[in-house]
Design a protein around this motif. Structure first.
Motif, short mmCIF file in Angstrom:
data_model
loop_
_atom_site.label_atom_id
_atom_site.label_comp_id
_atom_site.label_asym_id
_atom_site.label_seq_id
_atom_site.Cartn_x
_atom_site.Cartn_y
_atom_site.Cartn_z
N PRO A 63 0.81 -1.22 0.00
CA PRO A 63 0.00 0.00 0.00
C PRO A 63 0.85 1.28 0.00
O PRO A 63 0.53 2.25 -0.68
N ALA A 64 1.94 1.27 0.75
CA ALA A 64 2.82 2.45 0.80
C ALA A 64 3.48 2.68 -0.55
O ALA A 64 3.58 3.83 -1.02
N ARG A 65 3.93 1.62 -1.19
CA ARG A 65 4.55 1.76 -2.52
C ARG A 65 3.54 2.24 -3.55
O ARG A 65 3.86 3.06 -4.42
N ALA A 66 2.31 1.76 -3.45
CA ALA A 66 1.26 2.20 -4.38
C ALA A 66 0.97 3.69 -4.22
O ALA A 66 0.83 4.42 -5.21
N LEU A 67 0.90 4.15 -2.97
CA LEU A 67 0.70 5.58 -2.74
C LEU A 67 1.88 6.39 -3.26
O LEU A 67 1.70 7.44 -3.89
N SER A 68 3.07 5.90 -3.02
CA SER A 68 4.26 6.59 -3.50
C SER A 68 4.25 6.72 -5.02
O SER A 68 4.53 7.80 -5.57
N ASP A 69 3.91 5.65 -5.71
CA ASP A 69 3.82 5.68 -7.17
C ASP A 69 2.75 6.66 -7.63
O ASP A 69 2.96 7.43 -8.57
N ARG A 70 1.61 6.64 -6.96
CA ARG A 70 0.52 7.56 -7.32
C ARG A 70 0.94 9.00 -7.11
O ARG A 70 0.72 9.86 -7.97
N PHE A 71 1.54 9.30 -5.96
CA PHE A 71 1.93 10.68 -5.65
C PHE A 71 3.03 11.16 -6.59
O PHE A 71 3.05 12.31 -7.00
N GLU A 72 3.95 10.27 -6.93
CA GLU A 72 5.01 10.65 -7.87
C GLU A 72 4.41 10.99 -9.24
O GLU A 72 4.80 11.98 -9.87
N ALA A 73 3.45 10.21 -9.69
CA ALA A 73 2.81 10.48 -10.97
C ALA A 73 2.03 11.80 -10.93
O ALA A 73 2.09 12.59 -11.87
N MET A 74 1.31 12.04 -9.83
CA MET A 74 0.56 13.28 -9.69
C MET A 74 1.49 14.49 -9.71
O MET A 74 1.19 15.51 -10.35
N ALA A 75 2.60 14.39 -9.02
CA ALA A 75 3.55 15.50 -8.96
C ALA A 75 4.18 15.74 -10.32
O ALA A 75 4.23 16.89 -10.80
N THR A 76 4.63 14.69 -10.97
CA THR A 76 5.28 14.81 -12.27
C THR A 76 4.34 15.41 -13.31
O THR A 76 4.74 16.25 -14.11
N GLU A 77 3.09 15.01 -13.25
CA GLU A 77 2.08 15.51 -14.20
C GLU A 77 1.94 17.03 -14.13
O GLU A 77 1.61 17.68 -15.12
N ARG A 78 2.21 17.61 -12.96
CA ARG A 78 2.05 19.05 -12.78
C ARG A 78 3.40 19.77 -12.64
O ARG A 78 3.47 20.87 -12.11
N GLY A 79 4.47 19.14 -13.09
CA GLY A 79 5.79 19.80 -13.07
C GLY A 79 6.47 19.80 -11.72
O GLY A 79 7.39 20.56 -11.49
N GLY A 80 6.03 18.92 -10.83
CA GLY A 80 6.63 18.83 -9.50
C GLY A 80 7.37 17.52 -9.32
O GLY A 80 7.69 16.83 -10.28
N TRP A 81 7.62 17.19 -8.08
CA TRP A 81 8.32 15.95 -7.77
C TRP A 81 7.92 15.47 -6.38
O TRP A 81 7.41 16.24 -5.56
N LEU A 82 8.17 14.20 -6.14
CA LEU A 82 7.93 13.60 -4.84
C LEU A 82 9.24 13.61 -4.08
O LEU A 82 10.24 13.08 -4.56
#
Length: 90
Positions: A63-82
């Motif tokens: 579950p933690a890895r899944a959240l990390s992957d999701r948050f990284e994708a969300m950040a990258t999509e908007r020009g940010g980073w995790l």
């Protein structure tokens, strides 16, 4: 408890991500101003979305890895980073 920190250059992006996460029932989400390392100028501050999840203890769990992957994708999509180590921030 685990924490995540997504960093964005623009406040609007951070607010949009935080709103989306709150709609997904992640209650411990907040937007904070994040100073870049070694910078004092207010223009050198990014916007960060801090997420705390009390129901997950092991950062290596699925579950933690899944959240990390999701948050990284969300950040990258908007020009940010995790941020890989949110405990070192602030």
């Amino acid at each position: 408890m685990i924490e995540y920190l997504m960093v964005f250059p623009q406040r609007d992006d951070a607010e949009a991500v935080a709103d989306e996460l709150r709609e997904d029932d992640l209650a411990q989400v907040r937007v904070v101003r994040d100073a870049l390392a070694g910078e004092d100028d207010s223009e050198d501050h990014d916007w960060a979305v801090h997420v705390r999840v009390d129901t997950i203890e092991d950062p290596s769990s699925a579950p933690a890895r899944a959240l990390s992957d999701r948050f990284e994708a969300m950040a990258t999509e908007r020009g940010g980073w995790l941020d890989a180590d949110p405990s070192a921030a602030g």
